[in-house]
Enzyme design. Sequence first.
Site, mmCIF file in Angstrom:
data_model
loop_
_atom_site.group_PDB
_atom_site.id
_atom_site.type_symbol
_atom_site.label_atom_id
_atom_site.label_comp_id
_atom_site.label_asym_id
_atom_site.label_seq_id
_atom_site.Cartn_x
_atom_site.Cartn_y
_atom_site.Cartn_z
ATOM 1 N N ARG A 33 -10.306 5.948 3.860
ATOM 2 C CA ARG A 33 -9.810 5.662 2.510
ATOM 3 C C ARG A 33 -10.785 6.179 1.451
ATOM 4 O O ARG A 33 -10.360 6.524 0.347
ATOM 5 C CB ARG A 33 -9.642 4.158 2.311
ATOM 6 C CG ARG A 33 -8.529 3.553 3.117
ATOM 7 C CD ARG A 33 -8.354 2.104 2.753
ATOM 8 N NE ARG A 33 -8.176 1.956 1.301
ATOM 9 C CZ ARG A 33 -8.212 0.809 0.657
ATOM 10 N NH1 ARG A 33 -8.403 -0.308 1.302
ATOM 11 N NH2 ARG A 33 -8.038 0.769 -0.648
ATOM 12 N N LYS B 135 -13.530 8.938 -5.828
ATOM 13 C CA LYS B 135 -12.230 8.296 -5.570
ATOM 14 C C LYS B 135 -11.847 7.398 -6.738
ATOM 15 O O LYS B 135 -10.709 7.438 -7.217
ATOM 16 C CB LYS B 135 -12.325 7.456 -4.287
ATOM 17 C CG LYS B 135 -11.173 6.492 -4.100
ATOM 18 C CD LYS B 135 -11.320 5.644 -2.847
ATOM 19 C CE LYS B 135 -12.179 4.406 -2.975
ATOM 20 N NZ LYS B 135 -11.527 3.249 -3.600
ATOM 21 N N ASN B 136 -12.807 6.574 -7.190
ATOM 22 C CA ASN B 136 -12.462 5.568 -8.195
ATOM 23 C C ASN B 136 -12.299 6.146 -9.598
ATOM 24 O O ASN B 136 -11.930 5.426 -10.533
ATOM 25 C CB ASN B 136 -13.481 4.422 -8.177
ATOM 26 C CG ASN B 136 -13.308 3.566 -6.930
ATOM 27 O OD1 ASN B 136 -12.336 3.730 -6.192
ATOM 28 N ND2 ASN B 136 -14.244 2.669 -6.689
ATOM 29 N N ARG C 142 -9.442 -11.413 -5.888
ATOM 30 C CA ARG C 142 -9.062 -10.264 -6.706
ATOM 31 C C ARG C 142 -7.764 -10.464 -7.500
ATOM 32 O O ARG C 142 -6.759 -9.786 -7.257
ATOM 33 C CB ARG C 142 -8.987 -8.995 -5.846
ATOM 34 C CG ARG C 142 -10.276 -8.761 -5.094
ATOM 35 C CD ARG C 142 -10.307 -7.415 -4.439
ATOM 36 N NE ARG C 142 -10.604 -6.348 -5.380
ATOM 37 C CZ ARG C 142 -10.566 -5.067 -5.080
ATOM 38 N NH1 ARG C 142 -10.217 -4.686 -3.876
ATOM 39 N NH2 ARG C 142 -10.843 -4.153 -5.989
ATOM 40 N N CYS D 255 -8.645 -3.905 -0.286
ATOM 41 C CA CYS D 255 -9.683 -4.399 0.619
ATOM 42 C C CYS D 255 -9.782 -5.915 0.550
ATOM 43 O O CYS D 255 -9.676 -6.505 -0.527
ATOM 44 C CB CYS D 255 -11.043 -3.820 0.206
ATOM 45 S SG CYS D 255 -11.302 -2.137 0.731
ATOM 46 N N ASP E 115 -20.282 -1.857 -4.829
ATOM 47 C CA ASP E 115 -19.804 -0.912 -3.808
ATOM 48 C C ASP E 115 -20.947 -0.301 -2.991
ATOM 49 O O ASP E 115 -20.691 0.487 -2.073
ATOM 50 C CB ASP E 115 -18.963 0.202 -4.454
ATOM 51 C CG ASP E 115 -17.618 -0.312 -4.948
ATOM 52 O OD1 ASP E 115 -17.245 -1.443 -4.583
ATOM 53 O OD2 ASP E 115 -16.943 0.414 -5.696
HETATM 54 C C1 EPZ Z 1 -12.954 -1.519 -9.089
HETATM 55 O O1 EPZ Z 1 -12.091 -2.548 -8.628
HETATM 56 C C2 EPZ Z 1 -13.195 -0.602 -7.923
HETATM 57 N N1 EPZ Z 1 -11.947 -0.032 -7.473
HETATM 58 C C3 EPZ Z 1 -13.879 -1.375 -6.798
HETATM 59 O O2 EPZ Z 1 -14.168 -0.466 -5.750
HETATM 60 C C4 EPZ Z 1 -15.181 -1.965 -7.319
HETATM 61 O O3 EPZ Z 1 -15.777 -2.751 -6.309
HETATM 62 C C5 EPZ Z 1 -14.899 -2.827 -8.544
HETATM 63 O O4 EPZ Z 1 -14.185 -2.057 -9.555
HETATM 64 C C6 EPZ Z 1 -16.169 -3.370 -9.203
HETATM 65 O O5 EPZ Z 1 -17.013 -2.305 -9.550
HETATM 66 C C7 EPZ Z 1 -11.482 1.069 -8.044
HETATM 67 O O6 EPZ Z 1 -12.015 1.588 -9.010
HETATM 68 C C8 EPZ Z 1 -10.244 1.658 -7.457
HETATM 69 P P1 EPZ Z 1 -12.782 -5.380 -11.265
HETATM 70 P P2 EPZ Z 1 -11.371 -3.506 -9.654
HETATM 71 O O7 EPZ Z 1 -11.507 -5.609 -11.979
HETATM 72 O O8 EPZ Z 1 -11.066 -2.769 -10.897
HETATM 73 C C9 EPZ Z 1 -12.442 -10.167 -11.298
HETATM 74 C C10 EPZ Z 1 -14.109 0.345 -3.540
HETATM 75 O O9 EPZ Z 1 -14.685 -0.027 -2.493
HETATM 76 N N2 EPZ Z 1 -11.126 -10.010 -11.911
HETATM 77 O O10 EPZ Z 1 -13.896 -4.724 -12.005
HETATM 78 O O11 EPZ Z 1 -10.269 -4.137 -8.911
HETATM 79 C C11 EPZ Z 1 -12.467 -9.656 -9.863
HETATM 80 O O12 EPZ Z 1 -11.955 -10.624 -8.971
HETATM 81 C C12 EPZ Z 1 -13.491 -0.650 -4.477
HETATM 82 O O13 EPZ Z 1 -13.978 1.538 -3.851
HETATM 83 C C13 EPZ Z 1 -10.442 -11.124 -12.362
HETATM 84 O O14 EPZ Z 1 -10.932 -12.263 -12.249
HETATM 85 O O15 EPZ Z 1 -12.514 -4.582 -9.908
HETATM 86 C C14 EPZ Z 1 -13.936 -9.396 -9.679
HETATM 87 O O16 EPZ Z 1 -14.614 -10.587 -9.403
HETATM 88 C C15 EPZ Z 1 -13.501 -2.045 -3.916
HETATM 89 N N3 EPZ Z 1 -9.217 -10.960 -12.935
HETATM 90 C C16 EPZ Z 1 -14.379 -8.885 -11.054
HETATM 91 O O17 EPZ Z 1 -13.368 -9.347 -11.960
HETATM 92 C C17 EPZ Z 1 -8.646 -9.739 -13.081
HETATM 93 O O18 EPZ Z 1 -7.530 -9.664 -13.606
HETATM 94 C C18 EPZ Z 1 -14.482 -7.370 -11.195
HETATM 95 O O19 EPZ Z 1 -13.292 -6.764 -10.687
HETATM 96 C C19 EPZ Z 1 -9.349 -8.594 -12.642
HETATM 97 C C20 EPZ Z 1 -10.590 -8.761 -12.063
#
Ligand code: EPZ
Length: 429
Positions: free
Chosen positions: A408, A22-23, A131, A126, A316
């Site tokens: 989802r 999915k991701n 986030r 979620c 995840d």
């Molecule tokens: C991706 O989310 C995945 N989603 C998530 O999977 C996964 O948990 C996550 O990466 C971490 O591996 C998809 O790929 C669609 P991040 P993403 O930006 O890209 C902080 C699932 O269950 N951050 O790597 O949104 C954030 O708060 C989902 O399939 C900022 O501070 O995650 C977090 O603490 C849930 N500012 C960390 O970085 C920003 O602008 C990592 O988030 C962006 C992120």
Amino acid sequence: MDRIRIIGGAPLHGAIPISGAKNAALPLMIASLLTEDTLELTNVPRLADINSLLRILGNHGVDYTIAGKRPGQTAETGQTIRLSARHIIDTTAPYELVSTMRASFWVIAPLVARIGEARVSMPGGCAIGTRPVDLLIMALERLGAEIEIDRGYVIARAPKGLRGGEIAFPKVTVGGTHVALMAAALADGVTVIDNAAREPEVADLAACLIKMGAKIAGAGTSRIVVEGVSRLHGATHEVLPDRIETGTYAMAVAMTGGDVLLQNTRPELLESALEVLRRAGTDIVASNEGIRVRRNGAAIAPVDVTTDPYPGFPTDLQAQIMALMTRAKGTSRIRETIFENRFMHVQELARLGARIRLDGDCALVEGVERLKGAPVMATDLRASVSLVIAGLAAEGETTINRVYHLDRGFEALEVKLGRCGAQIERLRG
Ligand code: EPZ
């Protein structure tokens, strides 16, 4: 609303075909906005999130077709989706659509890179933490986009196009790296992305962009260099296997005992998780056919796990390993470092008899002899599947409410587990 009913106790035996990730599929579909030509994606999973994104892309003017069944294909074969963004007729991604899925915010990158403007609602998704999207915005600003926040929308403008720049992420972000890659692919000049996410899904997006004519080096490492091109063309790309689905079923087998072959997947996508499962007493053997997971008789050993960006243990899979550890012989310590609020499964696991104490970003899981079935509620995608894992080992009946979270991200979950001997069914309505 549908529910899942499980009668626990049956070991799992057989084979489970793993779907496309999915991701990976989501950013790949979004990349179709970068070109006037057709992007063909194969091995796309059949999931609610994929359908939501198709609606969002359709609203921008993307035409898409989902290919019919071909000889030799089974229900498990992923879908082939052809996306054609010849005419982008709307650069707004509205709240009603974006609020259902956070990844849809990423359309901001190809829209501003190709059309010079985008107006995208702040995302939902979620409920696993605050986030924010500050780093995604920072990446676009680094490439010359002007950003304005107006009534819940992020407006990005680059009327003369984006230009290459240096993007150094202070924190690893998967979405930020996807956005940076897509924007830089069409920017004028060279972009260097430092502290880039190394997740396989990022490398998969880069591989597809390269097929579309992008010039990208270093994807899969923490420093990616992109030399922008003026135009990208169509391509065909196969979505890589879902490492989180793979790890989830491996943990289900570790939980119930049994012997299952996980097909169409690759161990190198989730080495850290497989290593944890080995330490927990599970046999894991990789072959050309996939990954064979066995636990016959041995007790589940407690493990200490800390989530980290790839190649570390994935956030995840945190809820799933916690479910497994509820039946370990001893106490496990599970630390979540990516999302601050990703422990909502704890209170639901407790309803099945799990003993878990939260201490800041750590969960201390004291293994119990037996879990007992109960009605529980899914709170997010991965949390809900942890309840399935627990339910498979709990005595008696577990019903999981709010199954739409599962739909989802897990294709045909009850079918895949049911074929391996689990007593699991979907109650409609
Ligand atoms: C991706 O989310 C995945 N989603 C998530 O999977 C996964 O948990 C996550 O990466 C971490 O591996 C998809 O790929 C669609 P991040 P993403 O930006 O890209 C902080 C699932 O269950 N951050 O790597 O949104 C954030 O708060 C989902 O399939 C900022 O501070 O995650 C977090 O603490 C849930 N500012 C960390 O970085 C920003 O602008 C990592 O988030 C962006 C992120």
